[in-house]
Each structure stands twice: as C-alpha cells, then as structure tokens.
Design a protein around this motif. Structure first.
Motif, mmCIF file in Angstrom:
data_model
loop_
_atom_site.group_PDB
_atom_site.id
_atom_site.type_symbol
_atom_site.label_atom_id
_atom_site.label_comp_id
_atom_site.label_asym_id
_atom_site.label_seq_id
_atom_site.Cartn_x
_atom_site.Cartn_y
_atom_site.Cartn_z
ATOM 1 N N MET A 93 -0.762 63.502 -13.305
ATOM 2 C CA MET A 93 -0.944 64.098 -14.629
ATOM 3 C C MET A 93 0.312 63.934 -15.488
ATOM 4 S SD MET A 93 -3.259 65.498 -16.493
ATOM 5 C CE MET A 93 -4.512 66.114 -15.364
ATOM 6 N N LEU A 94 1.469 64.012 -14.874
ATOM 7 C CA LEU A 94 2.708 63.806 -15.626
ATOM 8 C C LEU A 94 2.785 62.391 -16.184
ATOM 9 C CD1 LEU A 94 5.244 65.717 -13.356
ATOM 10 C CD2 LEU A 94 4.658 66.299 -15.717
ATOM 11 N N ARG A 95 2.236 61.422 -15.443
ATOM 12 C CA ARG A 95 2.238 60.034 -15.899
ATOM 13 C C ARG A 95 1.174 59.781 -16.961
ATOM 14 N NH1 ARG A 95 2.382 59.010 -10.310
ATOM 15 N NH2 ARG A 95 0.211 58.285 -10.399
ATOM 16 N N CYS A 96 0.031 60.419 -16.827
ATOM 17 C CA CYS A 96 -1.131 60.088 -17.668
ATOM 18 C C CYS A 96 -1.546 61.216 -18.602
ATOM 19 C CB CYS A 96 -2.318 59.706 -16.776
ATOM 20 S SG CYS A 96 -1.960 58.381 -15.597
ATOM 21 N N GLY A 97 -0.722 62.245 -18.703
ATOM 22 C CA GLY A 97 -1.098 63.434 -19.462
ATOM 23 C C GLY A 97 -1.439 63.164 -20.911
ATOM 24 N N LYS A 98 -0.774 62.183 -21.524
ATOM 25 C CA LYS A 98 -1.032 61.894 -22.937
ATOM 26 C C LYS A 98 -2.493 61.494 -23.151
ATOM 27 C CE LYS A 98 0.311 57.969 -24.634
ATOM 28 N NZ LYS A 98 1.155 56.864 -25.183
ATOM 29 N N TRP A 99 -3.017 60.634 -22.270
ATOM 30 C CA TRP A 99 -4.396 60.180 -22.407
ATOM 31 C C TRP A 99 -5.385 61.295 -22.082
ATOM 32 C CZ3 TRP A 99 -4.366 56.024 -25.101
ATOM 33 C CH2 TRP A 99 -3.284 55.138 -24.995
ATOM 34 N N ILE A 100 -5.002 62.163 -21.159
ATOM 35 C CA ILE A 100 -5.863 63.301 -20.843
ATOM 36 C C ILE A 100 -5.950 64.256 -22.033
ATOM 37 C CG2 ILE A 100 -6.119 65.327 -19.361
ATOM 38 C CD1 ILE A 100 -6.838 62.667 -18.032
ATOM 39 N N LYS A 101 -4.843 64.445 -22.730
ATOM 40 C CA LYS A 101 -4.855 65.316 -23.908
ATOM 41 C C LYS A 101 -5.775 64.752 -24.989
ATOM 42 C CE LYS A 101 -0.197 67.119 -23.108
ATOM 43 N NZ LYS A 101 1.225 67.085 -23.551
#
Length: 284
Positions: free
Chosen positions: A73-81
């Motif tokens: 999530m720390l790596r991909c959090g931007k896309w999840i947001k």
C-alpha cells in the motif's frame, strides 16, 4: 504473483467477496427481487472503507509492525486513492435510488466502520479506536459485515423491522457465527504486530492455540446451524456443500502456523467466505 498480490492487497478481493455475500441474500430471502444498486453499493463502499482503514496513518506504523500488505500500500497508495475517489463518486451517483430511511439505517454501520480506525472512545490515558477495545475486533468486523450483506438488502426492500423476525434473526446468527469463525484467524496472523502495538486480541490475550480452538468451535457451531436450517427446508444439496466448506475450514484453521504468509490467510479464509456465498447463490 504480482497480480494476485495486487488484487488482494488493494482490497479488491475482499470487496468482491462481500458483494457476492450481499448477492446471496437475495437467494435465501424468498420473493426478494435483486436490486443492482444495492449490490454495487456494497462493492463500492467495501472497497473505499477497507482501503481507508489500510491507508489511515499508515506512515505512522513502526517498521517492525509493517506487513506485506502495508508495504504494498505504501508503494501503490496513490493509485488506490484515485480508485477510492472513483468509488465514492459512483456511490454518490446511485444514492438517489435509496430512501431517507435506507440512508438513516446505513449510518450506524458507517459510523462503526469509521470508528474502527479513528479514535472515538475516551479512556483515562488516550482515545481508543473501536479495534483497541480488548477482544472486540472480530466481533465488530463480523457484526458490520453481517449487517451490510444481510440486513442492508432486506431493510432496503422492506423496512428495518423485517430483520427482527425469527427467520431473519436465524439467518443473521448463522452468518455472524460463520464470519466470526473465519475472522479470528486474521488475529492469529497479526499476533506479533498486535503485541508490539499493545493490542489485547483473542490471540494476544488468550494465546495463539486457544484462538485456534475458538475458531474451530465457531465453525462447528456454524455448520450445526447451517445444516439444521437446510434440513428443515429440505435443501439437502446445499447442506452437503456446506459440510464440504466446513471441512475445508477445519483444515485451513488446523494448518495455521505463526509463519504463514499473509496471502495464505486471505486466500484461505476470505476464499471460504467466497465459497459460502457462491454455494448459496448456486444451490440456495
């Protein structure tokens, strides 16, 4: 494996499973026509809320408490947001399909879900999240999921009083016990990080092995309730499928070890929920 991790750690998998579970409610409640916007709302809300729980103050989690799901999530959090924003926008578009009463009765579940992560309970030393209440985590999760996937489709179609009938409460208890049984293993998964965080869970307070016994006992209670109900309505095929799911659940719990990967817990125990929902959809 990268694709599997993405589906699982993005919470797409759990949102899809809860959508299946909500869909199964239309099968077991006679005469209830399927409402597409209810099913879609469960997916959108689940995806947004589960990722909110994962992202909230994730930067403050000590390195020693970070699991694979947190690092992903720390790596991909931007896309999840971005994905969360799309889900919330879509939920607003379909909101006019609901009455004011429907929305009112969704508020308690939303408040509990948010309070699971945001501190709202005052104590002498600090404010607690609901998940900080000793031994409460699996109870809260199972209660909210049962409410959203069983009660929500029912009161949206009828009214809130309908869920308190004897037949509906039987279904509520049955689903709650099943979800509780497959949620407890996740406390066993998180025993080390919960100990480091000072949380009092079934696993940290009662011990890893005792938590395993509780999960096994819950599965036994669930299959008793499940088979009894189905035998009474003469749905023997679903009862047999339920027994097979029960056996898989027993095997999954017995095989739990402290060094099991996070993917093991998700695939096995969230997978059991998916099998449970699909079995009802096919044979209910």
């Amino acid at each position: 494996m990268a694709l599997i991790r993405g589906v699982v750690y993005s919470n797409f998998f759990v949102a899809l499973i809860l959508t299946l579970l909500a869909s199964s409610t239309y099968t077991i409640v006679a005469g209830m026509p399927i409402k597409w916007y209810v099913i879609l709302s469960v997916f959108l809300g689940s995806f947004a809320l589960y990722n909110f729980h994962r992202l909230y103050k994730i930067d403050h989690i000590p390195e020693i408490q970070l699991g694979d799901r947190h690092r992903w999530m720390l790596r991909c959090g931007k896309w999840i947001k971005y994905s969360m924003a799309i889900c919330i926008f879509a939920a607003m578009i379909i909101l006019p399909n609901y009455t004011a009463n429907d929305i009112v009765w969704l508020v308690p579940a939303a408040m509990v879900s948010v309070s699971y992560t945001i501190p709202v309970v005052p104590t002498d030393s600090k404010w607690w999240r609901l998940r900080d209440i000793p031994l409460a985590k699996p109870l809260i999760i199972s209660l909210v999921v049962t409410y959203l996937t069983l009660c929500f489709p029912i009161f949206e179609q009828y009214d809130i009083h309908e869920i308190f009938t004897r037949s509906r409460m039987t279904l509520f208890i049955e689903r709650f016990v099943f979800l509780l049984s497959v949620t407890i293993p996740f406390e066993m998964r998180d025993i080390k990080s919960d100990q480091d965080a000072g949380l009092s869970t079934l696993a940290t307070y009662l011990g890893f092995d005792f938590a395993k016994k509780i999960a096994l006992s819950g599965l036994v209670l669930w299959i008793g309730l499940f088979v009894t109900r189905l035998v009474l309505i003469e749905n023997y095929l679903l009862a047999i499928v339920g027994v097979l799911i029960f056996i898989l659940g027993l095997f999954g719990v017995v095989q739990i070890r402290k060094n099991r990967s996070e993917l093991y817990f998700v695939i096995v125990f969230e997978g059991l929920i998916a099998l449970y929902a699909i079995a009802i959809l096919l044979f209910g």
